[in-house]
Design a protein around this motif. Sequence first.
Motif, PDB file in Angstrom:
ATOM      1  N   LEU A   1       0.791  -1.518   0.160  1.00  0.00           N
ATOM      2  CA  LEU A   1      -0.008  -0.304   0.118  1.00  0.00           C
ATOM      3  C   LEU A   1       1.151   0.750   0.008  1.00  0.00           C
ATOM      4  O   LEU A   1       0.339   1.813  -0.995  1.00  0.00           O
ATOM      5  N   ALA A   2       1.859   1.362   1.426  1.00  0.00           N
ATOM      6  CA  ALA A   2       3.010   2.015   0.341  1.00  0.00           C
ATOM      7  C   ALA A   2       2.867   2.430  -0.309  1.00  0.00           C
ATOM      8  O   ALA A   2       3.806   3.673  -0.590  1.00  0.00           O
ATOM      9  N   GLU A   3       3.361   2.091  -1.461  1.00  0.00           N
ATOM     10  CA  GLU A   3       4.094   1.892  -2.510  1.00  0.00           C
ATOM     11  C   GLU A   3       3.043   2.537  -3.227  1.00  0.00           C
ATOM     12  O   GLU A   3       3.671   3.077  -4.634  1.00  0.00           O
ATOM     13  N   GLN A   4       1.909   1.858  -3.710  1.00  0.00           N
ATOM     14  CA  GLN A   4       0.756   1.517  -4.374  1.00  0.00           C
ATOM     15  C   GLN A   4       0.918   3.626  -4.189  1.00  0.00           C
ATOM     16  O   GLN A   4       0.425   4.357  -5.110  1.00  0.00           O
ATOM     17  N   GLU A   5       0.570   3.886  -2.650  1.00  0.00           N
ATOM     18  CA  GLU A   5       0.014   5.590  -2.646  1.00  0.00           C
ATOM     19  C   GLU A   5       1.206   5.959  -2.572  1.00  0.00           C
ATOM     20  O   GLU A   5       0.681   7.558  -1.897  1.00  0.00           O
ATOM     21  N   ASP A   6       2.569   5.543  -1.804  1.00  0.00           N
ATOM     22  CA  ASP A   6       3.777   6.612  -2.276  1.00  0.00           C
ATOM     23  C   ASP A   6       3.523   7.374  -0.912  1.00  0.00           C
ATOM     24  O   ASP A   6       3.694   8.599   0.149  1.00  0.00           O
ATOM     25  N   MET A   7       2.867   6.264   0.077  1.00  0.00           N
ATOM     26  CA  MET A   7       3.441   6.753   1.878  1.00  0.00           C
ATOM     27  C   MET A   7       4.411   6.275   2.750  1.00  0.00           C
ATOM     28  O   MET A   7       5.020   5.893   2.357  1.00  0.00           O
ATOM     29  N   LEU A   8       4.812   6.897   3.248  1.00  0.00           N
ATOM     30  CA  LEU A   8       5.980   6.829   4.739  1.00  0.00           C
ATOM     31  C   LEU A   8       4.782   6.104   5.638  1.00  0.00           C
ATOM     32  O   LEU A   8       4.137   5.539   5.794  1.00  0.00           O
ATOM     33  N   ILE A   9       5.977   5.016   5.979  1.00  0.00           N
ATOM     34  CA  ILE A   9       6.231   3.772   7.227  1.00  0.00           C
ATOM     35  C   ILE A   9       6.354   4.639   8.137  1.00  0.00           C
ATOM     36  O   ILE A   9       7.641   4.685   8.530  1.00  0.00           O
ATOM     37  N   HIS A  10       5.771   3.907   9.267  1.00  0.00           N
ATOM     38  CA  HIS A  10       6.357   4.801  10.873  1.00  0.00           C
ATOM     39  C   HIS A  10       5.834   3.604  11.721  1.00  0.00           C
ATOM     40  O   HIS A  10       4.788   2.831  11.590  1.00  0.00           O
ATOM     41  N   CYS A  11       6.755   3.215  12.451  1.00  0.00           N
ATOM     42  CA  CYS A  11       6.948   1.674  13.235  1.00  0.00           C
ATOM     43  C   CYS A  11       7.687   2.033  14.594  1.00  0.00           C
ATOM     44  O   CYS A  11       8.493   2.717  14.544  1.00  0.00           O
ATOM     45  N   HIS A  12       7.329   1.394  15.830  1.00  0.00           N
ATOM     46  CA  HIS A  12       8.058   1.312  16.843  1.00  0.00           C
ATOM     47  C   HIS A  12       8.729  -0.011  16.483  1.00  0.00           C
ATOM     48  O   HIS A  12       8.487  -0.896  16.247  1.00  0.00           O
ATOM     49  N   ILE A  13      10.071  -0.066  16.463  1.00  0.00           N
ATOM     50  CA  ILE A  13      11.537  -1.039  16.070  1.00  0.00           C
ATOM     51  C   ILE A  13      12.142  -1.151  17.511  1.00  0.00           C
ATOM     52  O   ILE A  13      12.967  -0.060  17.055  1.00  0.00           O
ATOM     53  N   HIS A  14      12.382  -1.973  17.414  1.00  0.00           N
ATOM     54  CA  HIS A  14      13.422  -2.218  18.155  1.00  0.00           C
ATOM     55  C   HIS A  14      13.602  -1.635  19.361  1.00  0.00           C
ATOM     56  O   HIS A  14      14.647  -1.043  19.858  1.00  0.00           O
ATOM     57  N   GLU A  15      12.624  -1.099  20.581  1.00  0.00           N
ATOM     58  CA  GLU A  15      12.780  -0.422  21.835  1.00  0.00           C
ATOM     59  C   GLU A  15      13.237  -0.561  22.988  1.00  0.00           C
ATOM     60  O   GLU A  15      13.905  -0.176  24.023  1.00  0.00           O
ATOM     61  N   THR A  16      12.561  -2.172  23.104  1.00  0.00           N
ATOM     62  CA  THR A  16      13.197  -2.490  23.925  1.00  0.00           C
ATOM     63  C   THR A  16      14.339  -4.029  23.781  1.00  0.00           C
ATOM     64  O   THR A  16      14.299  -4.227  23.284  1.00  0.00           O
ATOM     65  N   LEU A  17      14.868  -4.676  25.134  1.00  0.00           N
ATOM     66  CA  LEU A  17      15.603  -6.070  25.183  1.00  0.00           C
ATOM     67  C   LEU A  17      14.226  -7.081  24.394  1.00  0.00           C
ATOM     68  O   LEU A  17      14.115  -8.356  24.430  1.00  0.00           O
ATOM     69  N   ASP A  18      13.624  -6.893  25.576  1.00  0.00           N
ATOM     70  CA  ASP A  18      12.170  -7.446  25.251  1.00  0.00           C
ATOM     71  C   ASP A  18      11.598  -8.503  23.867  1.00  0.00           C
ATOM     72  O   ASP A  18      10.887  -9.023  23.262  1.00  0.00           O
ATOM     73  N   GLU A  19      11.454  -7.287  23.966  1.00  0.00           N
ATOM     74  CA  GLU A  19      10.780  -6.910  22.020  1.00  0.00           C
ATOM     75  C   GLU A  19      11.563  -8.192  21.289  1.00  0.00           C
ATOM     76  O   GLU A  19      10.574  -8.629  20.604  1.00  0.00           O
ATOM     77  N   VAL A  20      13.080  -7.649  20.699  1.00  0.00           N
ATOM     78  CA  VAL A  20      14.018  -7.949  20.015  1.00  0.00           C
ATOM     79  C   VAL A  20      14.187  -9.773  21.170  1.00  0.00           C
ATOM     80  O   VAL A  20      13.561 -10.641  20.133  1.00  0.00           O
ATOM     81  N   ASN A  21      14.267 -10.298  21.906  1.00  0.00           N
ATOM     82  CA  ASN A  21      14.059 -11.851  22.668  1.00  0.00           C
ATOM     83  C   ASN A  21      12.525 -11.711  22.375  1.00  0.00           C
ATOM     84  O   ASN A  21      12.676 -13.454  21.597  1.00  0.00           O
ATOM     85  N   GLY A  22      11.457 -11.104  22.468  1.00  0.00           N
ATOM     86  CA  GLY A  22      10.419 -12.093  22.351  1.00  0.00           C
ATOM     87  C   GLY A  22      10.542 -12.143  20.756  1.00  0.00           C
ATOM     88  O   GLY A  22       9.866 -12.989  20.663  1.00  0.00           O
ATOM     89  N   SER A  23      10.797 -11.890  20.275  1.00  0.00           N
ATOM     90  CA  SER A  23      10.692 -12.049  18.653  1.00  0.00           C
ATOM     91  C   SER A  23      11.677 -12.771  18.498  1.00  0.00           C
ATOM     92  O   SER A  23      11.390 -14.127  17.557  1.00  0.00           O
TER      93      SER A  23
END
Length: 439
Positions: free
Chosen positions: A208-230
Amino acid sequence: MQNTAFDQLICARWIIPVEQDGQVLENHAVGVRNGRIVAILRPEEIAGASAAEHINLPQHVLMPGLINLHGHSAMTLLRGMADDKALMDWLQNHIWPAEGKHVSDAFVFDGALLAMGEMFRSGTTTINDMYFFHAAMARAGLAAGMRTFVGCSILEFPTVYGQNADDYIAKGMAERQQFLGEELITFTLAPHAPYTVSDDTFRKVVTLAEQEDMLIHCHIHETLDEVNGSIDQYQQRPLARLAGLGLLSPRLIAAHMVHLSDEEIALVAKHGVSIAHNPTSNMKLASGIAPVQKLLAAGVNVGIGTDGAASNNKLDMLSETRMGALLAKVGTLDPTAVPAATAIRMATLHGAQALGIADKVGTVSVGKQADLIAVDLSAVETSPQFDPISHIVYAAGREQVSHVWVNGRAVLRERTLTTLNEAELKAKAEDWRVRILAK
Ligand SMILES: CSC[C@H]1O[C@@H](n2cnc3c(O)ncnc32)[C@H](O)[C@@H]1O
Ligand SMILES: [Zn+2]
């Protein structure tokens, strides 16, 4: 150029253009016409210039408006509700239950206006937001006159706003339609985080971002728990998973990016991903220290954000810029990490580059829109004035922000909001406090 009539002629003791690191112009003036910077006048050219409005800033710095690269504006109404917690405890046991009870179109409109009042009063001219009820956020941006990037949030689970990922996307895209012609309003796609969004949905977001030429905004690698959970769930770190799903590109603004290996830094550099660094939120939630110095050295575009007022608890980009410079030093034990001029560039031009608007804002340059701020350095706290760049980052406080212009329109004049009514903002905030306590 000397005799040209300007709409505004802004004469300042110092201008920090941010075109080149460390550059300061003394006693120059900026000529603005139709909301755009059309001239930068040398001292000897100023007397010959005429303008409808002369603004004299004899002890002030004039510089580009600050760009808040990651926020949740409406969370001002939850400020101070749950402090001193780790991210998942804070979200799951406090913030998400409160949002489930209270967030609505009216909540977002009132909370966003409160945020914009605070952001103008601390020198922010652009906000890159993600939250719910996007039309309310966009209406607030138009009412306040703030350059507003409205993130269409996408999660897999039901909230007050949507039922599932497809529902969030459909609602967000429908709300976007209402604001397509508005110069101040841009919608982005905002998948919340790797731990709340599935592979399938991330693939849809990329398409969709490519079709509509939109930016993507996302929380990523915020905590160690997030990394370990993944690693537990997908046998991959979040960034490797997102790379496999095609998310890494110059369209992506990755908020936080605290826990990164050297290989991951090289990967984000290779793909041209921008990062929104949120030093105060990362400190307060004890998420960690982002490797900003290494990221910059690798050529990654790093801007600065406040995150929401429930995890900061200020929406003060001047303070955030200071925090960014200081945290980099303590994180590396290197006092040369993120020097003042770099911190200013991150809070202005880098934000503009991340948002794809560096041709329009982010520096004081002829041809750009007049998104400008003035900071009064005459206070005791910023005396003497050896170096305005140093004072902006290390000494000045938001109470010294005297003027703010967006597209040449003064939204803060002599510390008074012109588009928003301070008493109303505070009264609405108090109404919400009473309502929230009653439920
Ligand atoms: C779907 S976007 C809004 C969503 O994000 C929550 N939020 C606010 N701050 C953070 C953060 O630092 N990490 C992750 N999620 C955050 C907010 O409360 C909304 O539910
Ligand atoms: Zn956030």
